[in-house]
Scaffold this motif. Structure first.
Motif, PDB file in Angstrom:
ATOM      1  N   VAL B  24       0.855  -1.191   0.000  1.00 39.66           N
ATOM      2  CA  VAL B  24       0.000   0.000   0.000  1.00 39.66           C
ATOM      3  C   VAL B  24       0.889   1.238   0.000  1.00 39.66           C
ATOM      4  CG1 VAL B  24      -1.908  -1.113   1.224  1.00 39.66           C
ATOM      5  CG2 VAL B  24      -0.139   0.112   2.526  1.00 39.66           C
ATOM      6  N   ALA B  28       3.673   8.181  -1.663  1.00 36.03           N
ATOM      7  CA  ALA B  28       4.813   7.538  -2.339  1.00 36.03           C
ATOM      8  C   ALA B  28       6.090   8.375  -2.264  1.00 36.03           C
ATOM      9  CB  ALA B  28       4.490   7.182  -3.788  1.00 36.03           C
ATOM     10  N   MET B 186      13.882  21.511   3.706  1.00 40.88           N
ATOM     11  CA  MET B 186      14.311  20.449   2.787  1.00 40.88           C
ATOM     12  C   MET B 186      15.452  19.637   3.375  1.00 40.88           C
ATOM     13  SD  MET B 186      12.418  20.186   0.254  1.00 40.88           S
ATOM     14  CE  MET B 186      13.304  19.166  -0.903  1.00 40.88           C
ATOM     15  N   ASP B 187      15.258  19.164   4.574  1.00 40.16           N
ATOM     16  CA  ASP B 187      16.319  18.426   5.228  1.00 40.16           C
ATOM     17  C   ASP B 187      15.657  17.417   6.165  1.00 40.16           C
ATOM     18  OD1 ASP B 187      19.009  17.905   5.760  1.00 40.16           O
ATOM     19  OD2 ASP B 187      19.463  20.050   5.865  1.00 40.16           O
TER      20      ASP B 187
HETATM   21  C1  LIG Z   1      12.429  15.541  -0.705  1.00 39.95           C
HETATM   22  C2  LIG Z   1      11.879  14.836   0.498  1.00 39.95           C
HETATM   23  C3  LIG Z   1      11.908  15.482   1.709  1.00 39.95           C
HETATM   24  C4  LIG Z   1      11.422  14.844   2.834  1.00 39.95           C
HETATM   25  N1  LIG Z   1      11.448  15.511   4.020  1.00 39.95           N
HETATM   26  C5  LIG Z   1      10.974  14.914   5.122  1.00 39.95           C
HETATM   27  C6  LIG Z   1      10.992  15.586   6.362  1.00 39.95           C
HETATM   28  O1  LIG Z   1      11.422  16.736   6.454  1.00 39.95           O
HETATM   29  N2  LIG Z   1      10.538  14.928   7.457  1.00 39.95           N
HETATM   30  C7  LIG Z   1      10.052  13.660   7.380  1.00 39.95           C
HETATM   31  O2  LIG Z   1       9.640  13.133   8.405  1.00 39.95           O
HETATM   32  N3  LIG Z   1      10.015  13.001   6.219  1.00 39.95           N
HETATM   33  C8  LIG Z   1      10.467  13.590   5.081  1.00 39.95           C
HETATM   34  N4  LIG Z   1      10.434  12.920   3.897  1.00 39.95           N
HETATM   35  C9  LIG Z   1       9.937  11.551   3.858  1.00 39.95           C
HETATM   36  C10 LIG Z   1       8.462  11.407   3.472  1.00 39.95           C
HETATM   37  O3  LIG Z   1       8.004  12.472   2.687  1.00 39.95           O
HETATM   38  C11 LIG Z   1       7.560  11.277   4.695  1.00 39.95           C
HETATM   39  O4  LIG Z   1       7.969  10.211   5.481  1.00 39.95           O
HETATM   40  C12 LIG Z   1       6.089  11.144   4.313  1.00 39.95           C
HETATM   41  O5  LIG Z   1       5.283  11.397   5.417  1.00 39.95           O
HETATM   42  C13 LIG Z   1       5.758   9.773   3.770  1.00 39.95           C
HETATM   43  O6  LIG Z   1       4.394   9.756   3.422  1.00 39.95           O
HETATM   44  P1  LIG Z   1       3.883   9.114   2.048  1.00 39.95           P
HETATM   45  O7  LIG Z   1       2.420   9.163   2.084  1.00 39.95           O
HETATM   46  O8  LIG Z   1       4.512   9.767   0.902  1.00 39.95           O
HETATM   47  O9  LIG Z   1       4.447   7.633   2.212  1.00 39.95           O
HETATM   48  P2  LIG Z   1       4.568   6.498   1.111  1.00 39.95           P
HETATM   49  O10 LIG Z   1       5.844   6.668   0.374  1.00 39.95           O
HETATM   50  O11 LIG Z   1       3.322   6.420   0.324  1.00 39.95           O
HETATM   51  O12 LIG Z   1       4.686   5.240   2.051  1.00 39.95           O
HETATM   52  C14 LIG Z   1       5.799   5.059   2.864  1.00 39.95           C
HETATM   53  C15 LIG Z   1       5.788   3.674   3.477  1.00 39.95           C
HETATM   54  O13 LIG Z   1       4.699   3.531   4.340  1.00 39.95           O
HETATM   55  C16 LIG Z   1       3.821   2.523   3.889  1.00 39.95           C
HETATM   56  N5  LIG Z   1       2.476   3.059   4.066  1.00 39.95           N
HETATM   57  C17 LIG Z   1       2.002   4.208   3.580  1.00 39.95           C
HETATM   58  N6  LIG Z   1       0.753   4.415   4.003  1.00 39.95           N
HETATM   59  C18 LIG Z   1       0.442   3.360   4.780  1.00 39.95           C
HETATM   60  C19 LIG Z   1      -0.698   2.977   5.514  1.00 39.95           C
HETATM   61  N7  LIG Z   1      -1.795   3.746   5.537  1.00 39.95           N
HETATM   62  N8  LIG Z   1      -0.683   1.815   6.191  1.00 39.95           N
HETATM   63  C20 LIG Z   1       0.415   1.028   6.180  1.00 39.95           C
HETATM   64  N9  LIG Z   1       1.526   1.330   5.516  1.00 39.95           N
HETATM   65  C21 LIG Z   1       1.533   2.490   4.816  1.00 39.95           C
HETATM   66  C22 LIG Z   1       4.194   2.248   2.455  1.00 39.95           C
HETATM   67  O14 LIG Z   1       3.959   0.917   2.124  1.00 39.95           O
HETATM   68  C23 LIG Z   1       5.668   2.566   2.452  1.00 39.95           C
HETATM   69  O15 LIG Z   1       6.414   1.480   2.902  1.00 39.95           O
HETATM   70  C24 LIG Z   1      10.909  13.537   2.744  1.00 39.95           C
HETATM   71  C25 LIG Z   1      10.869  12.898   1.511  1.00 39.95           C
HETATM   72  C26 LIG Z   1      11.358  13.532   0.396  1.00 39.95           C
HETATM   73  C27 LIG Z   1      11.313  12.829  -0.915  1.00 39.95           C
END
Ligand SMILES: Cc1cc2nc3c(=O)[nH]c(=O)nc-3n(C[C@H](O)[C@H](O)[C@H](O)COP(=O)(O)OP(=O)(O)OC[C@H]3O[C@@H](n4cnc5c(N)ncnc54)[C@H](O)[C@@H]3O)c2cc1C
Lengths: 755, 289
Positions: B24, B28, B186-187
């Motif tokens: 899921v 992403a 962005m960190d």
């Molecule tokens: C440029 C960049 C900057 C970032 N900066 C930060 C930051 O400052 N702080 C920070 O904490 N993070 C940061 N992140 C990481 C990321 O954006 C976060 O962790 C974000 O909250 C992930 O959410 P998502 O919905 O995109 O997760 P996804 O990529 O969709 O999922 C992440 C993981 O969780 C699982 N998953 C997702 N939803 C569920 C669900 N409902 N139930 C069970 N499993 C699930 C997926 O299978 C996958 O393994 C950054 C990422 C990038 C690319």
């Protein structure tokens, strides 16, 4: 803010030069229409993927592509066997050797093979099936490791050049450069204050936003067209031909817009691979690097270790300077140590000097130019020691620099300068000394640092063709990729020469078959040298325009003068003819008007910049926040002041990143740990204040408009300016980069006896 | 690889059960970079953003319910959420950039199980619970029971997070979150700290929850710091204890983002600062929302 220091050598004031029109390529860059290399697509095009070494140093025992070739969608595979061995004139810095690993891989990320397939995913999947057998070798990552006795060797036959006696044994030291003048010991004996310190800097990347990319379309007649983004498409043509063993006439290179280069696109990586894959597949092939590839296999600028010793009298006169500099060059030798040695004391007139510099190969990507290459590291050392001397003798650091600053007639030992012509170092120092920002009171935990920087600038070959249209407009074609607003600068100089409104001049970057040979856009040379070619072509056109007017008036060409864009009859017998009136009648007076200017330019003006950094250090986290930043730089003449300011600010922004956070981090195996912008920390916009600029104009006597290069020197002072400001704020002298929060807090803890 | 976008929780559950190599996702923003970095590609990608229940913020019976796939840009600006949980709002607003926040979700942030995840400390100090769905129906567990180590969660492969439940805070209660990064945005957190305090009318702390991020294999609570706060005024003495306790609870590593010494020391600094911030908010806030 602009400080005009003296009258221009040619004209007091200009109509177009010095104005700020919107750049001709501006709208397309803002609305996304501009085409960068990765935007190119061609019918039947397929995609390349490059297989890179996972190891920092290893012997290649075998490369087996059998399985990869049978993978879905695969149309071609290339390995080292497809390219001739590097010849003697393989280009700087060992371009052909670096194209693809032959017997050994010498850094993580080095090219081993490449695959082209219908989709990117297929190409990647196939590349994973290339079986490479390695025998791992011990590696070296720093100058200390590489220079140590018994260090593992990158090149079994690398004999150090430039030593008094040629060594018999190979080592990782490619070259030593040495310079001395005066009597060093006597000089130090004369000094009241002597400081000697050691400095280290890390490998940093240019950090251009656009990854390297190209499309090559090789046809069955053995010709290939290449679309790519580079700092010089003629360089791409000659280097690609060299690496393939082809004639340059077999290649046409079409420049795409460039999304940043900063020196990093003065060489090539992908084009020969794409041409070869395209030839084998009989299809156009596109290769686009991922950010990870960009970090691991392109760019960076060397890590260094530098010791500087400077002596001064109580009155501030510098008496002696000694420098020992070791520059990494990556897996193949470059000339970075020599350049560092040339720059280390360049701003100062020091009578007794000894400079010894070394070029050291390490198992890291091959270094390439980065904005004033080698100068910032050397300036870090010198400018920090100068600051220490100023404090010790209680002299204002700008006054100390003014007292010792080089000026016209002073000697510079580099082969690029010799004796300085008219330069503007003192004027930049005075501009900073007199600037209100130099006097703003500071609060607790805040500090102010100043530093000065020097850069040679270069000249080289340029060509331009100027075509007048039937309705009196002009098309200016040059061979210089526009990386900082050079198109509009060319148009402004042409407007000044021809007397046409700049908006009616269309500046174009021509491909390798549309304009004469032109060297790379590097060394801050384009507005200087290509500008001279444009001026030359325009002046030739003015001669033609006078001839045409003479035909129209049926008089002698001597009776026609060209003033403010119009032909005037010397006897005032005819009413003046505008350029458009002459071109409208061109069919009757001899046909279309155009002219070409080509030259091997000489007399580029060295550039100087002096800067003030105000910052605040959080005493509990060690984080330095830049509060205010002021930079004064001698531009000679600012053709388009906005783009001069942009260059000045860009250099400072990159210098701040280099000073505070940027660094390549490797694990024990020599694998890079932070090959992305999340953990390779270039500054983001909110990290920086508005960088305040002061354009100083001390015209370069060797240029028709007084131009010096402005692109590079801005990156030289920030590292020491920041180090000096951190000292001012905290009392800490940091001599190792980056001056990250971790480093600063460590220093503060030591100061406080904590930890 | 196949991509599906179910419209209901039940549909998602049966898709998950239909293919063992499925995954899921919401925004992403972690998944795609991980796959680019070599994480094996699943055969079936299940996009949770098509399920309305997972993409909304709602209130009922003194509870706040946040769908697991709701973009954190909404969590950041939702007025009621911001008033009740300003620290959760601010930690959501620190993730990446505007573009990342428009995709990223709380569910993804939690289930990536990064020690440096910004919203986990805030969810923990607010004692959030998660509703987890599987073919057997749903179960509800504390958010602190989800992450078991860096990159690993207690969820089974056929389970996913549906929503987060947070009880409305009592009066004079507020949370805050601070993180340290070398840049301004962005960190990824080098260290993070969240606190939630309840103050009595004399500004004495009656309840305290403190959590530290990026300084141990998982986000950790700092019980000794909490005890130091409980029953005490927020003064220098208390804060010195909070700092020491927050540093002591860390078991950090040295990596590309910082050294363990640095993390330990700055964890204390951030804990002090975040407690002060939460206390300031609690005083300003007065009654329950
Ligand atoms: C440029 C960049 C900057 C970032 N900066 C930060 C930051 O400052 N702080 C920070 O904490 N993070 C940061 N992140 C990481 C990321 O954006 C976060 O962790 C974000 O909250 C992930 O959410 P998502 O919905 O995109 O997760 P996804 O990529 O969709 O999922 C992440 C993981 O969780 C699982 N998953 C997702 N939803 C569920 C669900 N409902 N139930 C069970 N499993 C699930 C997926 O299978 C996958 O393994 C950054 C990422 C990038 C690319």
């Amino acid at each position: 803010m602009t400080v005009a220091v003296e009258e221009s050598p040619v004209k007091k004031s200009y109509k177009w030069v010095g104005t700020r029109p919107v750049r001709h390529d501006g709208l397309e860059k803002v609305n996304g229409k501009a085409r960068f290399a990765a935007d190119m697509t061609k019918p039947r095009m397929i995609h390349g993927h490059v297989l890179r070494s996972p190891l920092a140093h290893a012997k290649i025992l075998s490369v087996d592509t059998t399985e990869a070739e049978s993978m879905p969608g695969v149309k071609a595979v290339v390995t080292a066997a497809d390219f001739p061995p590097p010849s003697k004139n393989e280009g700087f810095p060992h371009r052909s050797s670096n194209l693809i690993a032959r017997e050994k891989v010498r850094y993580e990320g080095q090219v081993v093979a490449a695959v082209a397939a219908t989709t990117r995913r297929q190409a990647k999947a196939a590349a994973a099936k290339i079986a490479v057998k390695y025998e791992e070798l011990p590696h070296v990552l720093t100058v200390d490791e590489a220079m140590a006795d018994g260090a593992p060797l990158l090149h079994e036959n690398l004999i150090t050049k430039g030593l008094d006696t040629t060594p018999k044994q190979a080592s990782n030291i490619a070259k030593r450069d040495y310079f001395e003048q005066g009597d060093l010991e006597a000089g130090f004996a004369e000094a009241d204050v002597v400081y000697e310190h050691e400095f280290t800097t890390k490998v940093v990347h240019q950090g251009y936003i656009e990854p390297h990319a190209c499309v090559a379309d090789t046809s069955k007649d053995g010709r290939s067209e290449i679309w790519c983004s580079s700092q010089g498409h003629f360089m791409v043509r000659s280097a690609t031909a060299e690496m393939l063993g082809w004639e340059t006439s077999q290649l046409k290179v079409i420049p795409a817009e460039i999304g940043g280069g900063f020196g990093g696109k003065t060489t090539i990586y992908l084009e020969p691979l794409a041409v070869k894959l395209s030839q084998k597949a009989n299809r156009p092939v596109k290769i686009v690097m991922r950010r990870e590839d960009v970090f691991k296999a392109t760019g960076p600028t060397p890590g260094t270790k530098i010791r500087v010793k400077i002596g001064a009298r109580k009155d501030g006169t510098l008496t002696a300077g000694k420098a020992w500099l070791a520059y990494e060059s990556g897996a193949f030798p470059g000339s970075w140590g020599m350049l560092g040695g040339w720059c280390v004391f360049a701003p100062y007139d020091i009578p007794n000097v000894q400079i010894e510099s070394f070029e050291v190969v390490v198992n890291k990507p091959v270094n390439i130019a980065y904005r004033a290459p080698s100068a910032p590291m050397a300036a870090f050392a010198t400018e920090t020691v100068i600051d220490q001397i100023a404090r010790e003798i209680k002299m204002d650091p700008i006054e100390l620099r003014l007292l010792n600053a080089v000026e016209e007639g002073d000697y510079n030992h580099s082969s690029m300068v010799g004796t300085f012509q008219r330069i503007g170092l003192k004027e930049t120092l005075e501009a900073i000394r007199d600037h209100p920002n130099y006097k703003i009171p500071l609060g607790p935990n805040q500090g102010r640092g100043v530093a000065t920087g020097f850069w040679f600038n270069i000249a080289q070959s340029s060509s331009a063709t100027v075509n007048l249209t039937e309705n009196g407009r002009a098309v200016v074609v040059t061979g210089s990729p526009d990386i900082g607003g050079s198109r509009v600068s060319m148009a402004l100089m042409a407007a000044e020469e021809l007397g046409i409104d700049v908006k009616f001049i269309q500046p174009v970057v021509g491909d390798t078959e549309a304009v004469g040979f032109t060297d790379v856009t590097e060394g801050s040379r384009t507005t200087f040298a290509t500008g001279m070619a444009v001026v030359r072509a325009c002046r030739e056109l003015v001669t033609q325009l006078r001839e045409r007017a003479a035909i129209m008036w049926d008089c002698s060409v001597e009776d026609v003068e060209w003033v403010d864009g119009k032909a005037h009859h010397s006897g005032n017998k005819e009413s003046p003819l505008s350029l458009a009136e002459i071109t409208a009648k061109a069919k009757k007076t001899g046909g279309p008007l155009n002219a070409t200017g080509s030259l091997e330019a000489k007399g580029q003006g060295p550039a100087f910049s002096t800067q003030i950094c105000d910052l605040e250090v959080d005493p509990e986290t060690g984080k330095a926040t830049i509060l205010r930043y002021t930079t004064a730089q001698d531009a000679g003449t600012a053709i388009h002041p906005s783009y001069v300011e942009g260059q000045m600010q860009g250099g400072v922004a990159q210098g701040i990143g280099w000073a505070l956070n940027e660094e390549y981090i490797h694990d024990k195996k020599g694998v890079m740990q932070n090959p992305g912008f999340l953990d390779y920390r270039i500054p983001v916009a909110s990290d920086l204040p508005m960088i305040e600029t002061v354009i100083v104009e001390v015209p370069n006597p060797k240029h028709p408009y007084g131009v010096r290069g402005v692109g590079e020197v801005g990156i030289v002072p920030p590292i020491p300016a920041i180090a000096n400001a951190i000292h001012d704020a905290t009392g800490l002298r940091l001599r190792d980069l980056p001056m990250s929060p971790v480093r600063v807090l460590e220093g503060l803890n030591q100061q406080n006896g904590v930890g | 690889m196949r991509y599906v976008r179910p419209g209901t929780v039940d549909e998602a559950v049966s898709l998950l059960n239909s293919e063992p190599e499925s995954c899921v996702f919401a925004g992403a923003t972690d998944l795609v970079p991980q796959m680019q970095g070599g994480r094996p590609e699943p055969k079936l990608m299940i996009d949770l953003k098509g399920i309305p229940r997972l993409v909304k913020v709602s209130y009922s019976n003194g509870q706040l319910v946040v769908g697991a796939a709701t973009p954190v840009s909404i969590v950041k600006v939702d007025d009621n959420l911001k008033a009740a949980f300003p620290g959760l709002s601010e930690s959501s607003g620190l993730i990446g950039s505007d573009q990342i926040q428009n995709r990223a979700s709380l569910g993804g942030n939690l289930c990536t199980a990064s020690p440096g995840a910004d919203t986990i400390p805030s969810l923990m100090v607010n004692s959030a619970r998660v509703v987890i769905a599987s073919s057997g129906g749903t179960r509800t567990i504390p958010v602190s029971d989800v992450v078991t180590g860096p990159g690993s969660v207690s969820l089974k492969s056929n389970e996913f997070v549906v929503e987060f439940i947070l009880d409305a805070p009592p009066k004079r209660t507020a949370d805050a979150y601070l993180r340290f990064i070398p840049r301004t945005e962005m960190d990824i957190a080098v260290v993070g700290a969240a606190a939630r305090l309840t103050l009595d009318d004399a500004d004495c702390c009656t309840e305290a929850l403190v959590a530290i991020g990026a300084a141990a294999p998982t986000v950790v609570r700092a019980p000794v710091a909490e005890n130091a706060l409980r029953g005490n005024p927020i003064n220098d003495e208390t804060l010195a204890e909070v700092m020491a306790a927050a540093s002591a609870v860390c078991s950090p590593i040295s990596d590309k983002r910082g050294t363990k010494e640095y993390r330990r020391q700055v964890a204390g600094v951030l804990a002090k600062r975040v407690v002060l911030q939460a206390a300031k908010r609690a005083k300003e806030k007065g009654g329950a929302v």
